[in-house]
Scaffold this motif. Sequence first.
Motif, PDB file in Angstrom:
ATOM      1  N   LYS A  96       0.856  -1.187   0.000  1.00  0.00           N
ATOM      2  CA  LYS A  96       0.000   0.000   0.000  1.00  0.00           C
ATOM      3  C   LYS A  96       0.894   1.239   0.000  1.00  0.00           C
ATOM      4  N   GLU A 122       0.719   5.660   0.499  1.00  0.00           N
ATOM      5  CA  GLU A 122      -0.035   6.842   0.889  1.00  0.00           C
ATOM      6  C   GLU A 122       0.783   8.091   0.576  1.00  0.00           C
ATOM      7  N   SER A 180       5.389   4.043   1.463  1.00  0.00           N
ATOM      8  CA  SER A 180       4.932   2.748   0.952  1.00  0.00           C
ATOM      9  C   SER A 180       5.251   1.655   1.961  1.00  0.00           C
ATOM     10  N   ASP A 213      -8.969   7.531  -2.819  1.00  0.00           N
ATOM     11  CA  ASP A 213      -8.445   6.167  -2.750  1.00  0.00           C
ATOM     12  C   ASP A 213      -8.389   5.587  -4.151  1.00  0.00           C
ATOM     13  N   TYR A 214      -7.181   5.339  -4.623  1.00  0.00           N
ATOM     14  CA  TYR A 214      -6.967   4.833  -5.970  1.00  0.00           C
ATOM     15  C   TYR A 214      -6.183   3.522  -5.913  1.00  0.00           C
ATOM     16  N   THR A 215      -5.781   3.044  -7.080  1.00  0.00           N
ATOM     17  CA  THR A 215      -4.863   1.916  -7.168  1.00  0.00           C
ATOM     18  C   THR A 215      -3.766   2.266  -8.161  1.00  0.00           C
ATOM     19  N   SER A 257      -2.236  -2.271  -6.598  1.00  0.00           N
ATOM     20  CA  SER A 257      -2.040  -2.100  -5.159  1.00  0.00           C
ATOM     21  C   SER A 257      -2.626  -0.754  -4.710  1.00  0.00           C
ATOM     22  N   PRO A 258      -3.144  -0.676  -3.477  1.00  0.00           N
ATOM     23  CA  PRO A 258      -3.803   0.540  -2.990  1.00  0.00           C
ATOM     24  C   PRO A 258      -2.887   1.764  -3.023  1.00  0.00           C
ATOM     25  N   LYS A 265      -3.322   5.812  -1.914  1.00  0.00           N
ATOM     26  CA  LYS A 265      -4.185   6.829  -1.291  1.00  0.00           C
ATOM     27  C   LYS A 265      -3.503   8.197  -1.328  1.00  0.00           C
TER      28      LYS A 265
END
Length: 204
Positions: free
Chosen positions: A88, A90, A100, A123-125, A193-194, A196
């Motif tokens: 993930k 951010e 990360s 919130d994206y990927t 993968s997330p 944000k």
Amino acid sequence: GRFYLPVDELPALLGWTVKHDEQGKKVTLNQSTTLSYGELRRFVEGPFLVHMTHLIQAGAVIEKSKDGKQVKVTWGEPGFVLVAGPQKTEVDLTKQRLKSWQGKRLVLDCHISSGRYGTPTGDYTAGPYKSRRHYSRLFNGAAMPYSVQFHGHYFVHGFTSVPNYPASRGCIRMHLDQGNPAKFFYEWVKVGSPFKVYRSEEKP
């Protein structure tokens, strides 16, 4: 799809000795296998990482699961199971930082420069588009190396200028020097993968 492990965790996990030669820029594993720092990967400004083939060279036995999501590492009695944790990322636009994680392990924490007139939050990927050598279709073919799309025409990418304030046309710039976090992120992150993007209440 490859498994890496911080080299300095091997004494606790396998009982091996790990000897660094800072002057010669090399490390010796288990008193038997010497590797140059150039052969190892590294978290940006973080620990050196060994690949499973390095452990095999030093005498370990590696068994990969059928689904490829974990490996069992043994050397005599000591042993452990290495599991690939979820990724993930951010991005805090207030602090101009990107972080990360792989599972609970922080693998990247670096300065970025976002859009001077705004970068979309949400919130994206990661992806679906990734390119080692990308050129902008919107801004006169500007070079955007190590590009990872996260929302429409917005990308994380490397750039020659990453000041301590928002300066891009909307994308998220990362350094190509200072350990090259742009390259590290591009090679590490998996599509889907997330990812944000947000603004913290705390001022930078």
